[in-house]
Design an enzyme around this catalytic site. Structure first.
Site, short mmCIF file in Angstrom:
data_model
loop_
_atom_site.label_atom_id
_atom_site.label_comp_id
_atom_site.label_asym_id
_atom_site.label_seq_id
_atom_site.Cartn_x
_atom_site.Cartn_y
_atom_site.Cartn_z
N LYS A 112 0.82 -1.21 0.00
CA LYS A 112 0.00 0.00 0.00
C LYS A 112 0.86 1.27 0.00
CE LYS A 112 -4.02 -2.27 0.64
NZ LYS A 112 -3.70 -3.68 0.91
C1 LIG Z 1 -4.49 -4.80 0.55
C2 LIG Z 1 -3.78 -6.09 0.55
C3 LIG Z 1 -4.11 -7.13 -0.35
C4 LIG Z 1 -5.26 -7.00 -1.31
O1 LIG Z 1 -5.00 -6.08 -2.34
P1 LIG Z 1 -6.19 -5.46 -3.22
O2 LIG Z 1 -5.57 -4.41 -4.04
O3 LIG Z 1 -7.20 -4.94 -2.25
O4 LIG Z 1 -6.75 -6.59 -4.05
C5 LIG Z 1 -3.33 -8.27 -0.33
N1 LIG Z 1 -2.31 -8.43 0.55
C6 LIG Z 1 -1.99 -7.47 1.42
C7 LIG Z 1 -0.85 -7.72 2.37
C8 LIG Z 1 -2.69 -6.28 1.47
O5 LIG Z 1 -2.35 -5.32 2.35
#
Ligand SMILES: *Cc1c(COP(=O)(O)O)cnc(C)c1O
Length: 457
Positions: A112
Site C-alpha cells: 500500500k
Molecule cells: C491490501 C492487501 C491485499 C489485497 O489487495 P487489493 O488491491 O485490495 O486486491 C493483499 N495483501 C496485502 C498484504 C494487502 O495489504
C-alpha cells in the site's frame, strides 16, 4: 485525459479532481474515458528508466496537463526517498521460472505504501496549490490504514480518519496506525467487519451533511492509487521480459492491485497472464467459476488484508468487460447492494475469464506453502503472499511467473509462527511500534454518529 464514472453520470473530470475526490458523485468509480495502447515509440521511452523515472512518466501520462510536471516530479522523489531499498521494488528468484516481487520496502512494510506515499504527496501539494484543506477518510482491513496514516501524518492541509474492524487486524497492523503521535491522525475501531467499514466510508462520502469535512477517499477506489500501482508492473515486466511476457499471481481483496496490472497490459507493456489468489473468502474464485457474484459472511483467516467479500475495484473491470455500458454496471451494482449477489451473463463473463483467472488457497495450503518456500529458497512469505505462491504452483504458467509479495512477514507474527515454528525477524524500523502508546476510539457502525462526532472536532 478525461475521466468518467463507471455509473455514467459524472463525466469530463480531469486527473486533479479525480485525485482529490476519490469516489464519483454517483457512487461509481472514475476511469479514463479511453485507455489507448502505447505506440512502440512511447513504450521504448520506458526501457532504461529507473523506478522513479517510470513513476514520473506514467503519472504524467495519466495526469495530462491537470498537474504541473514539477509537482509530479517533486512528489515522486520525496515519496520514494522514504523507501528502504535502493531498487524500491526488488525481484528475488524463487526457482527457475518463478520470481518474488518484493513490494514491502516502504515505511509500513506493505505494498500500500507504493501508492499511498506518492498519492499523499500529490494530494497535499495540490491542496496547498488550491489553498484548500481536506479530510482523508479510509476504511482498512489492516495495511491501507497504516499506509494512509503514515503518508498523511503531520501534513498541513489534511486530517486523516481511519476506520478498522475491531479485533480483525493483526497487532502490528493496528499499532502502526494507532501509535502515530500526530494530532491530524484519528483512528476508529468499528464493531463490524471490513465491508462494514467500507460501506460507512461510502455513505459518509456521499452524505451532503458531511460536505464541510471535504472528504477525499484514498481507498483503492481512488484512481490515482491504481496508477501508482501500475508503475511497478511496468517496471517489473520490463525488467523480467527477456523470455516473453511476464505472468503475475496477485493476492487479492479489493481487486486494486490486479487491476493495476491489467492497466499495464492494456498499455502494451509485456504483462502476460494475470491470476488472483484469495483465502477462504473466495467470492472472486467462485465468480470466475460460475459467473455468480455472491457475497457471504466474511470469515477470519490467516491473511486479514484479504478478508473481503465486496471487491470494490471489480466494478472497473466489469465496466470494461461490459463495453463501458454504465447503465448495465449501475444495475448490477444496485443488485449487489440490495441482495448481495448478481449473475453475469455470457459475453461479459467470457471477456473477464480471458483477462483473469482465480484460485482460492485454504489455511493449511497457505501454511504448507510458507514451509515449502522457506525450505527451497530460505525466503519467509507473509500469509497473503503465500496464497499467490500456492496458486502459482498449481497453475504452472509458461514462461516467467512473478508472485507478488504484498507484505513483510513480520507484520503477521502469529501466522508465520504457526507455519514455521518461529516468528519472522522483526526489521529494526518496525520494532518501535510494538511498545509505543496507542490512540484510538471504539465505535458502533453508526455512520450518522460518526459524522456528527467528526463535525464537532
Ligand atoms: C491490501 C492487501 C491485499 C489485497 O489487495 P487489493 O488491491 O485490495 O486486491 C493483499 N495483501 C496485502 C498484504 C494487502 O495489504
Amino acid at each position: 485525459m478525461k475521466y468518467v464514472s463507471t455509473r455514467g453520470t459524472a463525466r469530463g473530470d480531469d486527473f486533479a479532481s479525480v485525485l482529490l475526490s476519490g469516489l464519483a458523485p454517483d457512487g461509481g468509480l472514475f476511469i479514463p474515458e479511453r485507455l489507448e495502447p502505447f505506440t512502440p515509440d512511447e513504450l521504448a521511452a520506458y526501457r532504461d528508466l529507473d523506478y522513479a523515472g517510470v513513476a514520473k512518466r506514467i503519472l504524467t501520462h495519466f495526469a495530462g496537463d491537470s498537474l504541473p510536471t514539477a509537482l509530479i516530479d517533486g512528489a515522486v522523489d520525496s515519496a520514494l526517498s522514504r523507501f528502504h531499498h535502493a531498487a524500491i521494488a526488488p525481484h528475488l528468484q524463487l526457482d527457475e521460472n518463478t520470481w518474488l516481487l518484493e513490494l514491502y520496502h516502504g515505511p509500513t512494510f506493505a505494498f500500500k505504501d507504493y501508492a499511498l506515499q506518492i498519492v499523499g504527496e500529490l494530494i497535499d501539494r495540490q491542496l496547498a496549490a488550491e489553498g484548500r484543506r481536506a479530510t482523508i477518510i479510509c476504511a482498512t482491513s489492516g495495511d491501507t490504514g497504516a499506509a494512509a496514516a503514515a503518508a498523511f501524518a503531520g501534513r498541513e492541509n489534511v486530517d486523516v480518519v481511519v476506520l478498522h474492524p475491531l479485533g480483525r487486524v493483526s497487532d502490528v497492523q493496528r499499532r502502526q496506525m494507532t501509535t502515530l503521535p500526530d494530532a491530524n491522525v484519528r483512528n476508529f475501531a468499528v464493531r463490524g467487519d471490513f465491508d462494514t467499514c467500507q460501506a460507512m466510508v461510502k455513505t459518509l462520502f456521499l452524505d451532503p451533511k458531511s460536505a464541510p469535512l471535504n472528504f477525499t477517499a484514498v481507498n483503492s477506489i481512488n484512481w490515482a492509487r491504481i496508477i501508482c500501482q501500475t508503475v511497478y508492473y511496468v517496471w517489473s515486466s520490463l525488467k523480467l521480459n527477456s523470455a516473453g511476457p511476464v505472468n503475475y499471481v496477485i493476492p487479492t481483496g479489493n481487486f486494486g492491485n490486479i487491476l493495476a496490472a491489467d492497466i499495464a497490459r492494456i498499455l502494451c507493456f509485456p504483462v502476460g497472464q494475470l491470476m488472483l489468489s484469495s483465502n477462504e473468502n473466495d467470492v472472486l474464485p467462485r465468480f470466475f467459476d460460475s459467473g455468480a457474484m455472491e457475497c457471504r459472511d466474511t470469515v477470519e483467516t490467516l491473511s486479514p488484508s484479504m478478508d473481503i467479500q465486496l471487491s470494490s475495484n471489480f466494478e472497473r473491470a466489469l465496466w470494461m468487460a461490459l463495453d463501458q455500458d454504465a447503465a448495465a454496471v449501475s444495475a448490477l451494482q444496485a443488485k449487489l447492494a440490495e441482495s448481495g449477489q448478481y449473475h453475469l451473463m455470457d459475453a461479459g463473463l467470457t471477456k473477464l475469464r480471458k483477462r483473469f483467472s482465480a484460485l482460492a488457497c485454504q489455511r493449511d495450503q497457505a501454511l504448507s506453502e510458507m514451509r515449502r518456500v522457506q525450505a527451497v529458497s530460505g525466503q519467509v512469505l507473509c500469509p497473503h503472499t503465500a496464497t499467490a505462491s500456492f496458486a502459482a504452483q498449481q497453475t504452472g504458467f509458461e514462461g516467467t511467473t512473478v508472485v507478488v509479495g504484498t507484505a513483510h512477514p513480520a507484520k503477521f507474527t502469529q501466522a508465520v509462527e504457526q507455519a514455521l515454528g518461529q516468528p519472522a525477524a522483526m526489521p529494526a524500523l518496525l520494532a518501535p511500534v510494538l511498545n509505543a502508546p496507542e490512540r484510538f476510539e471504539t465505535i458502533d457502525a453508526d455512520t450518522d454518529a460518526l459524522r456528527d462526532h467528526l463535525l464537532d472536532l
